[in-house]
Design an enzyme around this catalytic site. Structure first.
Site, PDB file in Angstrom:
ATOM      1  CG  HIS A  48      -1.632   1.060   1.264  1.00  0.00           C
ATOM      2  ND1 HIS A  48      -2.098   1.601   2.480  1.00  0.00           N
ATOM      3  CD2 HIS A  48      -2.349   1.854   0.215  1.00  0.00           C
ATOM      4  CE1 HIS A  48      -2.909   2.822   2.247  1.00  0.00           C
ATOM      5  NE2 HIS A  48      -3.239   2.832   0.804  1.00  0.00           N
ATOM      6  CB  CYS A  91       0.407   1.822   7.989  1.00  0.00           C
ATOM      7  SG  CYS A  91       1.898   2.269   8.649  1.00  0.00           S
ATOM      8  CG  HIS A  92      -3.048   2.992   5.892  1.00  0.00           C
ATOM      9  ND1 HIS A  92      -1.767   2.776   5.366  1.00  0.00           N
ATOM     10  CD2 HIS A  92      -3.230   4.219   6.406  1.00  0.00           C
ATOM     11  CE1 HIS A  92      -1.439   4.097   5.218  1.00  0.00           C
ATOM     12  NE2 HIS A  92      -1.912   4.870   6.028  1.00  0.00           N
ATOM     13  N   GLY A  93      -4.059  -1.271   8.034  1.00  0.00           N
ATOM     14  CA  GLY A  93      -4.842  -2.649   8.257  1.00  0.00           C
ATOM     15  C   GLY A  93      -5.032  -3.247   7.277  1.00  0.00           C
TER      16      GLY A  93
END
Ligand code: FES
Length: 209
Positions: free
Chosen positions: A138, A164-166
Protein backbone atom coordinates in the site's frame (compact mmCIF):
# COMPACT_ATOMS: atom_id res chain seq x y z
CA UNK A 1 82.98 35.54 10.80
CA UNK A 2 82.63 31.90 9.71
CA UNK A 3 82.37 29.26 12.45
CA UNK A 4 84.00 25.80 12.35
CA UNK A 5 80.82 24.15 11.26
CA UNK A 6 80.71 26.37 8.13
CA UNK A 7 77.85 28.58 9.38
CA UNK A 8 78.16 32.32 9.29
CA UNK A 9 77.52 33.42 12.87
CA UNK A 10 76.03 36.81 11.93
CA UNK A 11 72.48 37.34 13.41
CA UNK A 12 70.95 37.47 9.86
CA UNK A 13 72.50 34.13 8.96
CA UNK A 14 71.03 32.46 12.09
CA UNK A 15 67.54 33.63 11.07
CA UNK A 16 68.03 32.26 7.49
CA UNK A 17 69.11 28.91 8.82
CA UNK A 18 66.04 28.72 11.11
CA UNK A 19 63.78 29.54 8.16
CA UNK A 20 65.40 26.86 6.05
CA UNK A 21 64.72 24.21 8.70
CA UNK A 22 61.10 25.38 8.94
CA UNK A 23 60.66 25.21 5.15
CA UNK A 24 62.18 21.72 4.97
CA UNK A 25 59.83 20.52 7.76
CA UNK A 26 56.80 22.15 6.07
CA UNK A 27 57.51 20.57 2.68
CA UNK A 28 57.91 17.12 4.30
CA UNK A 29 54.56 17.57 6.06
CA UNK A 30 52.82 18.65 2.81
CA UNK A 31 54.39 15.70 1.02
CA UNK A 32 52.89 13.38 3.65
CA UNK A 33 49.40 14.88 3.14
CA UNK A 34 49.75 14.45 -0.64
CA UNK A 35 50.70 10.80 -0.20
CA UNK A 36 47.57 10.19 1.92
CA UNK A 37 45.29 11.77 -0.70
CA UNK A 38 47.01 9.81 -3.47
CA UNK A 39 46.35 6.59 -1.52
CA UNK A 40 42.60 7.18 -1.06
CA UNK A 41 41.51 5.56 -4.39
CA UNK A 42 43.56 2.47 -3.48
CA UNK A 43 42.10 2.38 0.04
CA UNK A 44 38.56 2.48 -1.34
CA UNK A 45 39.31 -0.32 -3.74
CA UNK A 46 40.31 -2.45 -0.76
CA UNK A 47 36.78 -2.23 0.67
CA UNK A 48 34.60 -3.97 -1.94
CA UNK A 49 32.25 -5.63 0.54
CA UNK A 50 30.67 -2.38 1.76
CA UNK A 51 30.26 -1.15 -1.81
CA UNK A 52 28.97 -4.51 -2.98
CA UNK A 53 26.43 -4.55 -0.16
CA UNK A 54 25.19 -1.09 -1.05
CA UNK A 55 24.87 -2.19 -4.68
CA UNK A 56 22.83 -5.21 -3.62
CA UNK A 57 25.18 -8.17 -3.51
CA UNK A 58 23.36 -11.53 -3.13
CA UNK A 59 22.88 -12.77 0.44
CA UNK A 60 23.38 -16.44 1.32
CA UNK A 61 21.35 -17.78 4.27
CA UNK A 62 21.60 -21.15 6.02
CA UNK A 63 18.07 -22.26 6.94
CA UNK A 64 18.94 -25.64 8.44
CA UNK A 65 18.19 -24.59 12.06
CA UNK A 66 14.82 -23.00 11.32
CA UNK A 67 11.74 -24.53 12.93
CA UNK A 68 8.19 -24.42 11.53
CA UNK A 69 6.65 -21.06 12.36
CA UNK A 70 10.02 -19.31 12.73
CA UNK A 71 10.71 -16.06 10.92
CA UNK A 72 14.07 -14.51 10.07
CA UNK A 73 14.91 -11.17 8.56
CA UNK A 74 17.92 -10.45 6.33
CA UNK A 75 18.78 -7.27 4.47
CA UNK A 76 19.07 -7.23 0.69
CA UNK A 77 19.47 -4.04 -1.34
CA UNK A 78 18.58 -2.04 1.76
CA UNK A 79 15.23 -3.83 2.11
CA UNK A 80 14.08 -6.26 4.82
CA UNK A 81 13.62 -9.74 3.39
CA UNK A 82 11.59 -12.18 5.48
CA UNK A 83 12.20 -15.90 5.50
CA UNK A 84 9.40 -17.93 7.11
CA UNK A 85 9.40 -21.66 7.63
CA UNK A 86 5.85 -22.86 7.08
CA UNK A 87 4.36 -25.98 8.63
CA UNK A 88 2.67 -28.68 6.53
CA UNK A 89 -0.72 -27.51 7.92
CA UNK A 90 0.03 -23.94 6.77
CA UNK A 91 0.73 -25.22 3.27
CA UNK A 92 -2.52 -27.23 3.12
CA UNK A 93 -4.53 -24.16 4.22
CA UNK A 94 -2.97 -21.98 1.50
CA UNK A 95 -4.61 -24.16 -1.19
CA UNK A 96 -8.14 -24.52 0.22
CA UNK A 97 -10.93 -23.14 -1.97
CA UNK A 98 -12.60 -21.17 0.86
CA UNK A 99 -9.29 -19.48 1.64
CA UNK A 100 -8.60 -18.65 -2.03
CA UNK A 101 -12.04 -16.99 -2.25
CA UNK A 102 -10.93 -14.43 0.39
CA UNK A 103 -7.93 -13.24 -1.63
CA UNK A 104 -7.62 -10.50 -4.25
CA UNK A 105 -4.97 -12.29 -6.36
CA UNK A 106 -4.93 -15.94 -5.22
CA UNK A 107 -3.09 -17.24 -8.30
CA UNK A 108 -0.38 -14.56 -8.44
CA UNK A 109 -1.70 -13.04 -11.66
CA UNK A 110 0.26 -9.81 -11.08
CA UNK A 111 3.48 -11.22 -12.45
CA UNK A 112 5.74 -8.37 -11.30
CA UNK A 113 5.25 -9.46 -7.68
CA UNK A 114 7.17 -12.73 -7.96
CA UNK A 115 9.70 -14.47 -10.23
CA UNK A 116 8.08 -16.85 -12.70
CA UNK A 117 9.84 -19.87 -11.20
CA UNK A 118 7.92 -19.78 -7.90
CA UNK A 119 4.67 -21.73 -7.48
CA UNK A 120 1.62 -19.53 -8.16
CA UNK A 121 -0.26 -20.70 -5.05
CA UNK A 122 2.28 -21.04 -2.26
CA UNK A 123 4.64 -18.52 -3.99
CA UNK A 124 7.86 -20.34 -3.17
CA UNK A 125 10.46 -22.59 -4.78
CA UNK A 126 10.61 -24.87 -1.76
CA UNK A 127 7.12 -24.84 -0.24
CA UNK A 128 8.44 -24.99 3.33
CA UNK A 129 10.21 -21.64 2.96
CA UNK A 130 8.35 -18.45 2.17
CA UNK A 131 10.64 -15.57 1.14
CA UNK A 132 9.17 -12.07 0.88
CA UNK A 133 10.22 -8.43 0.78
CA UNK A 134 8.78 -7.16 4.07
CA UNK A 135 7.29 -3.93 2.71
CA UNK A 136 3.55 -3.31 2.44
CA UNK A 137 2.33 -2.79 -1.12
CA UNK A 138 0.00 0.00 0.00
CA UNK A 139 2.30 2.80 1.21
CA UNK A 140 5.45 0.97 2.25
CA UNK A 141 5.00 0.28 6.00
CA UNK A 142 6.39 -2.88 7.53
CA UNK A 143 3.67 -5.49 8.22
CA UNK A 144 3.83 -7.57 11.40
CA UNK A 145 3.94 -11.37 11.49
CA UNK A 146 0.71 -12.92 12.85
CA UNK A 147 1.20 -16.65 12.33
CA UNK A 148 -1.40 -18.11 14.72
CA UNK A 149 -4.90 -19.26 13.78
CA UNK A 150 -7.63 -16.87 14.95
CA UNK A 151 -4.99 -14.32 16.05
CA UNK A 152 -6.83 -11.57 14.13
CA UNK A 153 -10.40 -12.81 14.38
CA UNK A 154 -12.25 -16.10 14.10
CA UNK A 155 -11.28 -17.07 10.57
CA UNK A 156 -7.72 -15.70 10.58
CA UNK A 157 -5.54 -18.35 8.86
CA UNK A 158 -2.15 -16.87 9.85
CA UNK A 159 -0.24 -14.28 7.87
CA UNK A 160 0.77 -10.63 8.12
CA UNK A 161 -0.95 -7.47 9.33
CA UNK A 162 0.08 -3.95 8.36
CA UNK A 163 -0.52 -1.61 11.32
CA UNK A 164 -0.55 1.55 9.19
CA UNK A 165 -3.91 1.09 7.45
CA UNK A 166 -4.92 -2.48 8.27
CA UNK A 167 -3.93 -4.45 5.17
CA UNK A 168 -3.70 -8.20 5.66
CA UNK A 169 -1.77 -10.88 3.77
CA UNK A 170 -1.79 -14.66 4.08
CA UNK A 171 1.19 -16.96 4.70
CA UNK A 172 2.07 -16.76 1.01
CA UNK A 173 2.08 -12.94 1.09
CA UNK A 174 -1.20 -12.79 -0.88
CA UNK A 175 -3.36 -9.80 -0.09
CA UNK A 176 -6.89 -10.24 1.26
CA UNK A 177 -9.87 -8.58 -0.41
CA UNK A 178 -11.24 -5.33 1.05
CA UNK A 179 -7.96 -3.84 2.37
CA UNK A 180 -5.99 -0.83 1.08
CA UNK A 181 -3.00 -2.79 -0.28
CA UNK A 182 -3.69 -3.41 -3.99
CA UNK A 183 -1.36 -6.33 -4.72
CA UNK A 184 0.49 -9.23 -3.11
CA UNK A 185 3.76 -8.78 -1.24
CA UNK A 186 6.84 -9.10 -3.43
CA UNK A 187 8.83 -12.34 -3.64
CA UNK A 188 12.47 -11.41 -4.37
CA UNK A 189 14.62 -13.39 -6.81
CA UNK A 190 16.22 -16.29 -5.01
CA UNK A 191 17.59 -19.78 -5.53
CA UNK A 192 18.45 -22.80 -3.38
CA UNK A 193 21.93 -24.26 -3.66
CA UNK A 194 20.90 -27.23 -1.48
CA UNK A 195 17.80 -28.19 0.55
CA UNK A 196 18.49 -25.67 3.32
CA UNK A 197 20.65 -22.92 1.83
CA UNK A 198 19.16 -20.08 -0.13
CA UNK A 199 20.74 -17.18 -1.95
CA UNK A 200 18.61 -14.02 -2.04
CA UNK A 201 19.33 -11.89 -5.11
CA UNK A 202 20.33 -14.70 -7.46
CA UNK A 203 17.88 -16.48 -9.69
CA UNK A 204 17.77 -20.07 -10.91
CA UNK A 205 20.29 -19.36 -13.63
CA UNK A 206 22.79 -18.49 -10.91
CA UNK A 207 22.98 -14.89 -12.11
CA UNK A 208 22.91 -12.01 -9.62
CA UNK A 209 19.91 -9.81 -10.41
S1 FES B 1 1.04 0.99 4.31
FE1 FES B 1 0.28 -0.97 4.81
S2 FES B 1 -1.81 -0.70 4.85
FE2 FES B 1 -1.10 1.24 4.29
Amino acid sequence: MVAKDGHDNKPGSLIDSGRRRFLVALSSFMGGIGAIYAAIPFLSSWMPSARAQAAGAPVEVDLSEMLPGEKRIVEWRGKPVWIIRRSSDDIVRLKKAEHLAQLRDPNSAVTEQQPDYVNALHRAIHEDYLILVGICTHLGCSPTYRPYLDQLGDDWPGGFFCPCHGSTFDLAGRVFKGVPAPINLEVPPHMFINDHTVIIGKDTTGKAV
